[in-house]
Write a protein that holds these residues in place. Structure first.
Motif, PDB file in Angstrom:
ATOM      1  N   UNK A  89      -5.048   2.702 -13.256  1.00 32.82           N
ATOM      2  CA  UNK A  89      -4.535   1.357 -13.529  1.00 32.82           C
ATOM      3  C   UNK A  89      -5.322   0.364 -12.674  1.00 32.82           C
ATOM      4  N   UNK A  90      -6.151  -0.436 -13.321  1.00 30.74           N
ATOM      5  CA  UNK A  90      -7.079  -1.296 -12.589  1.00 30.74           C
ATOM      6  C   UNK A  90      -6.387  -2.426 -11.839  1.00 30.74           C
ATOM      7  N   UNK A  91      -5.351  -3.042 -12.468  1.00 28.63           N
ATOM      8  CA  UNK A  91      -4.755  -4.245 -11.871  1.00 28.63           C
ATOM      9  C   UNK A  91      -4.234  -4.020 -10.451  1.00 28.63           C
ATOM     10  N   UNK A  92      -3.389  -2.997 -10.203  1.00 25.89           N
ATOM     11  CA  UNK A  92      -2.969  -2.768  -8.817  1.00 25.89           C
ATOM     12  C   UNK A  92      -4.130  -2.436  -7.887  1.00 25.89           C
ATOM     13  N   UNK A  93      -5.198  -1.860  -8.437  1.00 26.72           N
ATOM     14  CA  UNK A  93      -6.382  -1.574  -7.634  1.00 26.72           C
ATOM     15  C   UNK A  93      -7.037  -2.856  -7.141  1.00 26.72           C
ATOM     16  N   UNK A  94      -7.116  -3.860  -8.031  1.00 28.07           N
ATOM     17  CA  UNK A  94      -7.682  -5.153  -7.632  1.00 28.07           C
ATOM     18  C   UNK A  94      -6.817  -5.804  -6.556  1.00 28.07           C
ATOM     19  N   UNK A  95      -5.491  -5.701  -6.708  1.00 32.03           N
ATOM     20  CA  UNK A  95      -4.579  -6.270  -5.715  1.00 32.03           C
ATOM     21  C   UNK A  95      -4.751  -5.583  -4.350  1.00 32.03           C
ATOM     22  N   UNK A  96      -4.907  -4.262  -4.374  1.00 29.38           N
ATOM     23  CA  UNK A  96      -5.138  -3.533  -3.124  1.00 29.38           C
ATOM     24  C   UNK A  96      -6.473  -3.919  -2.490  1.00 29.38           C
ATOM     25  N   UNK A  97      -7.472  -4.141  -3.333  1.00 32.97           N
ATOM     26  CA  UNK A  97      -8.778  -4.575  -2.831  1.00 32.97           C
ATOM     27  C   UNK A  97      -8.624  -5.906  -2.101  1.00 32.97           C
ATOM     28  N   UNK A  98      -7.828  -6.818  -2.692  1.00 28.67           N
ATOM     29  CA  UNK A  98      -7.587  -8.119  -2.076  1.00 28.67           C
ATOM     30  C   UNK A  98      -6.879  -7.961  -0.726  1.00 28.67           C
ATOM     31  N   UNK A  99      -5.899  -7.046  -0.663  1.00 33.19           N
ATOM     32  CA  UNK A  99      -5.186  -6.794   0.580  1.00 33.19           C
ATOM     33  C   UNK A  99      -6.121  -6.188   1.640  1.00 33.19           C
ATOM     34  N   UNK A 100      -6.981  -5.289   1.203  1.00 31.09           N
ATOM     35  CA  UNK A 100      -7.932  -4.675   2.131  1.00 31.09           C
ATOM     36  C   UNK A 100      -8.876  -5.729   2.698  1.00 31.09           C
ATOM     37  N   UNK A 101      -9.315  -6.656   1.832  1.00 29.20           N
ATOM     38  CA  UNK A 101     -10.180  -7.752   2.270  1.00 29.20           C
ATOM     39  C   UNK A 101      -9.462  -8.624   3.302  1.00 29.20           C
ATOM     40  N   UNK A 102      -8.193  -8.924   3.018  1.00 31.67           N
ATOM     41  CA  UNK A 102      -7.395  -9.772   3.909  1.00 31.67           C
ATOM     42  C   UNK A 102      -7.252  -9.152   5.297  1.00 31.67           C
ATOM     43  N   UNK A 129       7.176  -4.879   7.006  1.00 33.89           N
ATOM     44  CA  UNK A 129       7.589  -4.672   8.389  1.00 33.89           C
ATOM     45  C   UNK A 129       6.778  -5.580   9.312  1.00 33.89           C
ATOM     46  N   UNK A 130       7.439  -6.487  10.015  1.00 36.12           N
ATOM     47  CA  UNK A 130       6.695  -7.442  10.857  1.00 36.12           C
ATOM     48  C   UNK A 130       5.973  -6.791  12.034  1.00 36.12           C
ATOM     49  N   UNK A 131       6.460  -5.639  12.454  1.00 30.17           N
ATOM     50  CA  UNK A 131       5.839  -4.993  13.624  1.00 30.17           C
ATOM     51  C   UNK A 131       4.788  -3.943  13.255  1.00 30.17           C
ATOM     52  N   UNK A 132       4.603  -3.711  11.953  1.00 26.72           N
ATOM     53  CA  UNK A 132       3.638  -2.689  11.510  1.00 26.72           C
ATOM     54  C   UNK A 132       2.514  -3.311  10.701  1.00 26.72           C
ATOM     55  N   UNK A 133       1.375  -2.683  10.746  1.00 21.55           N
ATOM     56  CA  UNK A 133       0.229  -3.130   9.954  1.00 21.55           C
ATOM     57  C   UNK A 133      -0.413  -1.933   9.272  1.00 21.55           C
ATOM     58  N   UNK A 134      -0.899  -2.096   8.057  1.00 20.58           N
ATOM     59  CA  UNK A 134      -1.609  -0.999   7.401  1.00 20.58           C
ATOM     60  C   UNK A 134      -2.935  -0.730   8.099  1.00 20.58           C
ATOM     61  N   UNK A 135      -3.382   0.524   8.081  1.00 15.39           N
ATOM     62  CA  UNK A 135      -4.689   0.869   8.648  1.00 15.39           C
ATOM     63  C   UNK A 135      -5.608   1.383   7.540  1.00 15.39           C
ATOM     64  N   UNK A 136      -6.756   1.889   7.924  1.00 16.04           N
ATOM     65  CA  UNK A 136      -7.735   2.345   6.925  1.00 16.04           C
ATOM     66  C   UNK A 136      -7.184   3.478   6.074  1.00 16.04           C
ATOM     67  N   UNK A 137      -6.357   4.353   6.683  1.00 11.03           N
ATOM     68  CA  UNK A 137      -5.777   5.460   5.915  1.00 11.03           C
ATOM     69  C   UNK A 137      -4.787   4.944   4.870  1.00 11.03           C
ATOM     70  N   UNK A 138      -4.041   3.890   5.238  1.00  8.53           N
ATOM     71  CA  UNK A 138      -3.082   3.316   4.288  1.00  8.53           C
ATOM     72  C   UNK A 138      -3.773   2.907   3.002  1.00  8.53           C
ATOM     73  N   UNK A 139      -4.874   2.155   3.155  1.00 12.15           N
ATOM     74  CA  UNK A 139      -5.587   1.666   1.973  1.00 12.15           C
ATOM     75  C   UNK A 139      -6.293   2.797   1.227  1.00 12.15           C
ATOM     76  N   UNK A 140      -6.848   3.748   1.973  1.00 12.18           N
ATOM     77  CA  UNK A 140      -7.541   4.864   1.314  1.00 12.18           C
ATOM     78  C   UNK A 140      -6.578   5.677   0.458  1.00 12.18           C
ATOM     79  N   UNK A 141      -5.384   5.987   0.995  1.00 14.88           N
ATOM     80  CA  UNK A 141      -4.404   6.777   0.238  1.00 14.88           C
ATOM     81  C   UNK A 141      -3.863   5.985  -0.952  1.00 14.88           C
ATOM     82  N   UNK A 142      -3.587   4.689  -0.744  1.00 16.93           N
ATOM     83  CA  UNK A 142      -3.054   3.860  -1.836  1.00 16.93           C
ATOM     84  C   UNK A 142      -4.092   3.688  -2.947  1.00 16.93           C
ATOM     85  N   UNK A 143      -5.354   3.514  -2.565  1.00 21.19           N
ATOM     86  CA  UNK A 143      -6.416   3.377  -3.562  1.00 21.19           C
ATOM     87  C   UNK A 143      -6.610   4.685  -4.324  1.00 21.19           C
ATOM     88  N   UNK A 144      -6.432   5.798  -3.636  1.00 21.63           N
ATOM     89  CA  UNK A 144      -6.526   7.096  -4.305  1.00 21.63           C
ATOM     90  C   UNK A 144      -5.434   7.217  -5.372  1.00 21.63           C
TER      91      UNK A 144
END
Length: 625
Positions: free
Chosen positions: A118-131, A96-111
């Motif tokens: 599954x480690x691989x999607x976790x690494x990808x989420x870490x990369x997104x959180x860094x970005x 969604x171009x008008x929306x952005x993930x926030x801290x809760x988005x990443x916390x829930x997805x990482x949970x």
């Protein structure tokens, strides 16, 4: 109008009434309102059970779900049987171009990733959180640590932690748990040792980690050192001792847990275990009965210890007899202990050296000097038991408490074995109680040759000088202690309230518990002054300071705080059970007697060497301790 519908939703506990509310919301046209719809989605996805399918339908029919709605769905799916499915709304949100993930988005997805391991999607989420700049966010960073730990990557968990600029206690607890989760016991020990602040969760984390790793010895040590214990602490110990994988509950594990209760003075948990013992059929095991006698004695209920002893369904061994005699000794019941010893002799059970240690201890704390001397002779002459250093120590204590200091000194000099530091220290303690400066200086000189750096010896001599008002000598001793980096053992007290052990240390930093204790204590002290004529015994404060400062200092001793907290928290009629690591001072002893009278409450205090039972203004020790 919106608030009324939200309030109605909160009262729905199942899907059927929720659907009815939803229908009414649609009729009013509020189903397109982001606030109302967001609350409806949250209620279906999180609050009520078995409504996730309905929440998914709601989400897909809403024209433009915002970040909160995406987060709600991610959170709900992360807790489902298919946690990785929560990545679908995460990806939708990212598109969604008008929306952005926030801290809760990443916390829930990482949970969700942590739950799926599954480690691989976790690494990808870490990369997104860094970005998006959330990798250093305290909430997201802590969840990243937990995710890597659940996926078995302790190295990445530690790297995330090391890159965080200001980790809080929750983050420290997460990396501690991560180390245990990955089987790194030494790493967990290092983390715990470096923690700037520890809360109850930190201690429980160490306790659970050791227990799961099979390190029950280390778990017990942590348990004993915990400044505060709750039901999680106790259940962890019980599970660790009784329900370990592939190990059935047996008398060894039961006696281990009962010993933990005894050391902590946890009477309520001791009773729970007693019930378990009866139901599981362990009352026919002698060692378990002996452990129950010891537990009840050390928890301040010698009456229950007597009942267990009297009702033993198996033959009483020498350990059984010695346990009850030792329990009576701790409670100052010297005459009863001697009577029980005679019953033991008549039953044909032969006493051993440990039995006589308990008997001499009983005589010492009851002022039965002649009886003690007779038992010491009987041990040698009738039973042929050669006295050990512990027996000689009991005799020195017997004479010392009775103020027969010269006799105690002569006894030491005539001993057939060389007296150790403990023997001389026992006499020094008696000199401190009775204020004998000359004898104290003589004994301290002996101790200086054997154990010159013992801070306790310096404190005892300092106490003798302070009571006599010899402040220059006090200052000299304190200066020596400072120069040699000697520190006085801080006084602490514990009290059990609703199966939780609360600890108090004199002079500790204020917290919610201590502030409540101090507030109640001020009220108590004022009432004792007006109703019972209480006046502080300032000789208990061994410093050359102003009288007003002394009065303030003596009023804040840890056992007073524990008693005040107990009165504030426990219902009327309940016994206050307090454990103290040092000898109770004279002022605290007086205060406990007055509290028991004014507040009509029974207080049982276990100090370094014995029990004091305060009731109706009197103490079971009869002021002989």
């Amino acid at each position: 109008m919106e608030e009324a519908w939200v309030s109605l939703l909160s009262k729905c506990s199942s899907l059927k009434p929720t659907k009815q509310i939803h229908a009414q919301i649609c009729k009013t046209g509020l189903h397109t309102d982001p606030l109302v719809f967001g609350k409806l989605l949250l209620h279906c996805a999180i609050t009520i059970s078995d409504a996730l399918h309905y929440a998914l339908r709601l989400f897909h029919h809403f024209p433009n779900p915002d970040t909160f709605m995406h987060n709600t769905l991610i959170r709900s799916l992360s807790l489902s049987q298919t946690p990785l499915s929560s990545l679908h709304p995460f990806i939708q949100l990212r598109r969604q171009p008008t929306l952005s993930p926030d801290s809760f988005t990443f916390a829930f997805a990482l949970k969700a990733v942590a739950n799926s391991r599954h480690l691989r999607p976790g690494i990808q989420l870490h990369s997104q959180a860094f970005r998006h700049g959330f990798d250093a966010h305290i909430f997201v960073g802590t969840t990243l640590i937990s995710m890597y730990a659940e996926c078995g990557d302790s190295g990445s968990a530690r790297r995330v932690f090391d890159e965080m600029s200001e980790p809080n206690v929750v983050t420290w607890n997460a990396v501690l748990t991560a180390a245990f989760r990955c089987g790194d016991v030494e790493g967990a020990q290092d983390v715990f040792g470096c923690m700037p602040v520890r809360n109850l969760t930190s201690w429980n984390g160490m306790l659970a980690g050791y227990a799961k790793a099979g390190e029950l010895g280390l778990a017990r040590r942590v348990f004993y050192e915990m400044p505060l214990r709750d039901e999680v602490s106790w259940s962890t110990m019980i599970v660790g001792e009784l329900l370990r994988e592939e190990i059935r509950t047996n008398e060894v594990s039961l006696t281990g847990v009962l010993s933990a209760c005894a050391q902590a003075g946890a009477f309520e948990f001791g009773k729970i275990l007693h019930g378990f013992v009866e139901k599981a059929g362990f009352l026919y095991v002698g060692s378990v009965n002996n452990a129950l006698i010891d537990t009840y004695s050390k928890c301040g209920n010698v009456a229950m210890a007597r009942l267990v002893f009297q009702n033993m369904p198996v033959a009483r061994s020498i350990v059984s007899w010695t346990s009850i005699i030792a329990g009576l000794a701790m409670h100052g019941c010297g005459e009863e202990a001697i009577q029980l010893f005679h019953e033991m002799e008549e039953s044909g059970v032969r006493p051993d050296g440990i039995t006589f240690i308990s008997l001499l201890y009983a005589c010492s704390h009851s002022g039965l000097v002649e009886e003690g001397c007779g038992l010491f002779s009987k041990m040698k002459n009738l039973y042929g038991i050669e006295p050990a250093i512990e027996h000689y120590g009991c005799m020195v204590d017997l004479y010392g408490r009775a103020a027969r200091l010269q006799k105690a000194y002569e006894f030491i000099c005539e001993m057939p074995v060389s007296p150790n530091a403990i023997i001389w220290r026992t006499l020094l303690g008696a000199c401190s109680i009775h204020g004998n400066i000359e004898m104290a200086e003589l004994v301290k000189a002996r101790l200086a040759e054997m154990d010159p750096d013992n801070s306790g010896d310096h404190v005892l001599l300092s106490n003798v000088y302070a009571v006599a008002g010899k402040w220059k000598d006090v200052s000299s001793i304190r200066r020596t202690m400072t120069e040699h980096s000697m520190k006085k053992t801080p006084g602490w007290s514990m009290i059990e309230i609703d199966k939780v052990i609360y600890g108090f240390v004199a002079g500790e930093k204020p917290n919610e518990v201590t502030e409540e204790a101090h507030e109640k204590l001020r009220e108590i002290m004022l009432r004792l002054r007006t109703e019972a004529g209480y006046a502080p015994q300032l000789r208990s404060v061994l410093h050359d300071i102003e009288e007003e400062e002394k009065e303030d200092s003596v009023s804040k001793h840890s056992e007073k705080l524990a008693a005040a907290f107990g009165i504030a928290k426990l219902p009327k009629g309940r016994i206050l059970r307090i454990v103290k690591n040092l000898r109770v001072c004279g002022d605290c002893h007086t205060v406990m007697k007055l509290i028991s009278k004014v507040y009509q409450v029974e207080i049982i205090v276990r100090d370094r060497s014995r029990f004091h039972s305060f009731k109706d203004g009197f103490c079971s020790c009869r002021d002989y301790w």
